[in-house]
Design an enzyme around this catalytic site. Structure first.
Site: not given
Ligand code: BG6
Length: 454
Positions: A158, A358
């Protein structure tokens, strides 16, 4: 990356999972020194994966995974940014060896929101050319160490967030103007660093694959007013295509270039850098997708200053989308169609294989009588897998799916109140307890879903 086998996985990242923030020679990372609000968990213990990794990997095996997407902590491998810490490498050796023993392909990310704080303090971090070189030499160390074991690598997770969030890259600007300029320079330097890593890998292990992970921004126009439609295109270009065009084509989109130039934010690009950027293409693109955005052409009174930096473009204004179901932690709405559209948009532009690195639903899960019932997460994951299936059936080359996250992790900014895991980690923001692992209903559901095949 076996073309014939769909990869079923799950994701974590080092600073959100490992803990042991100063153990076995690890140095301080940028994420270890940031100021965390009172009452929110930090990285010191996180999910204590450093001490529970055998159990976590066994849970992956029992889940039926054939890929594990995780990240290396740069400050565990090189505490000062340069010198190798053998114990740090040994930790990842153990993880990778165990993965291979269990038939799980390791898919490590070199840079997931963290770097040795020493590089920031002594060399200026991502604003400096020496950090680009330090990243390249860190990548080389990892490629050499894990050659023959790791076949697929991620360069940077990201880049949008990694360059915009000052608490992650630890470069704190004195003014709004400086922070915007920094963001674009940091992002440019990351693009250069990524290309260097790609070149180095191909020299060390030409058969290995490497690519970026992008938090894809699928942006809907608020209405059919052409101004809103243009704003949505601008938003996708500012937050997604600008970064991926650099990875895939080695240049920025025209509109983005002129927008940065007008504001004095366009980094200077040398001939040598231009050649480097165009010298190599990624082998695949990793997609992180949680929710889409909806925007309209900005109104005259819109206050941009309160927005996160990557939304602070004067080209669009983020609005609510009444068609999408919302939840406490997903205020922009949940939308599997956005993932389907993202797959199509990325493939049509870049013609590269795709993997979902993800995708997940945040919720303040509760442990009740030793169990966690999370039907909302099952519904979310199921609906997104359906859309991947549709895309694959239509011929789009999506080769894997890794929900975020395997276990509950300390969220990037909101601690343990916000959980995504298939496995519950029994701790709170203020009481670490034993960090016991308890599979949620979604874990058992995912195990059965994997068995069915895509
Ligand atoms: C993505 C990242 O942005 O989303 C993760 O790669 C992150 O590291 C995930 O944890 C979820 O976002 P958040 O801010 O809810 O933890």
């Amino acid at each position: 990356m076996n073309k014939n086998q769909f990869l079923w996985g799950a994701s974590t990242s080092a600073f959100q999972a490992e803990g042991a923030y100063l153990e076995d020679g690890k140095g301080l990372g940028t994420v270890d020194v940031r100021v965390v609000p009172e009452g929110i968990a930090d990285t010191k213990i996180a999910s204590d994966h450093y001490h529970h990794f055998e159990e976590d990997l066994l849970a992956m095996k029992e889940l039926g995974l054939n890929v594990y997407r995780f990240s290396f902590s740069w400050s565990r491998i090189m505490p000062d940014g340069h010198t190798v810490n053998e114990k740090g490498l040994a930790f990842y050796d153990k993880i990778i060896d165990r993965c291979l023993e269990y038939g799980i392909e390791p898919l490590p990310t070199l840079y997931h929101f963290e770097m040795p704080q020493a590089l920031v303090d002594k060399e200026g971090g991502w604003l400096s050319k020496s950090t680009i070189e330090a990243y390249a030499s860190y990548a080389k160390t990892c490629f050499e160490q894990f050659k023959g074991k790791v076949k697929t690598w991620v360069t940077i997770n990201e880049q949008l967030i990694a360059s915009a969030a000052s608490d992650l890259h630890a470069i704190h600007a004195q003014s709004e103007e400086e922070s915007m300029k920094n963001m674009y320079q940091i992002s440019f330097n990351m693009s250069i660093a990524e290309k260097k890593a790609m070149q180095i890998l191909k020299q060390i292990d030409p058969e290995s694959k490497i690519g970026p992970v992008c938090s894809i921004q699928i942006v809907y126009p608020n209405s059919c007013d052409p101004k809103d439609i243009c704003a949505s295109y601008d938003a996708e270009e500012m937050m997604m295509y600008s970064l991926l065009d650099m990875s895939a084509f080695g240049h920025y989109p025209k509109r983005y270039t002129s927008y940065l130039k007008e504001r004095g934010w366009l980094p200077t690009i040398s001939k040598e850098e231009e050649n480097l950027l165009k010298s190599i293409r990624p082998d695949f693109i990793g997609i992180n997708y949680y929710f889409p955005l909806t925007v309209k052409a900005p109104g005259k009174d819109h206050d941009f200053s309160k927005l996160p930096p990557f939304w602070r473009s004067t080209l669009f204004e983020v609005t609510d989308n009444p068609y999408l179901e919302k939840s406490e932690w997903m205020p922009n709405g949940m939308d599997p169609m956005g993932l389907y559209l993202g797959i199509r948009k990325l493939y049509d532009r870049y013609h590269l294989p795709l993997i979902i690195t993800e995708n997940g639903m945040a919720y303040s899960d509760k442990l009740e009588n030793g169990e966690v019932h999370d039907p909302y997460r099952i519904a979310y994951l199921d609906a997104h897998i359906q859309k991947i299936k549709q895309a694959v059936e239509e011929g789009y080359p999506v080769f894997g799916y890794c929900p975020w996250s395997l276990i509950d992790l300390v969220s990037s900014h909101q601690g343990f109140g916000k959980r995504y895991g298939l496995i519950y980690v029994d701790r709170t923001d203020t009481d670490e307890k034993e960090c016991a692992r308890i599979p949620k209903d979604s874990y058992y559901w995912y195990r059965e879903r994997i068995k069915k095949g895509l």
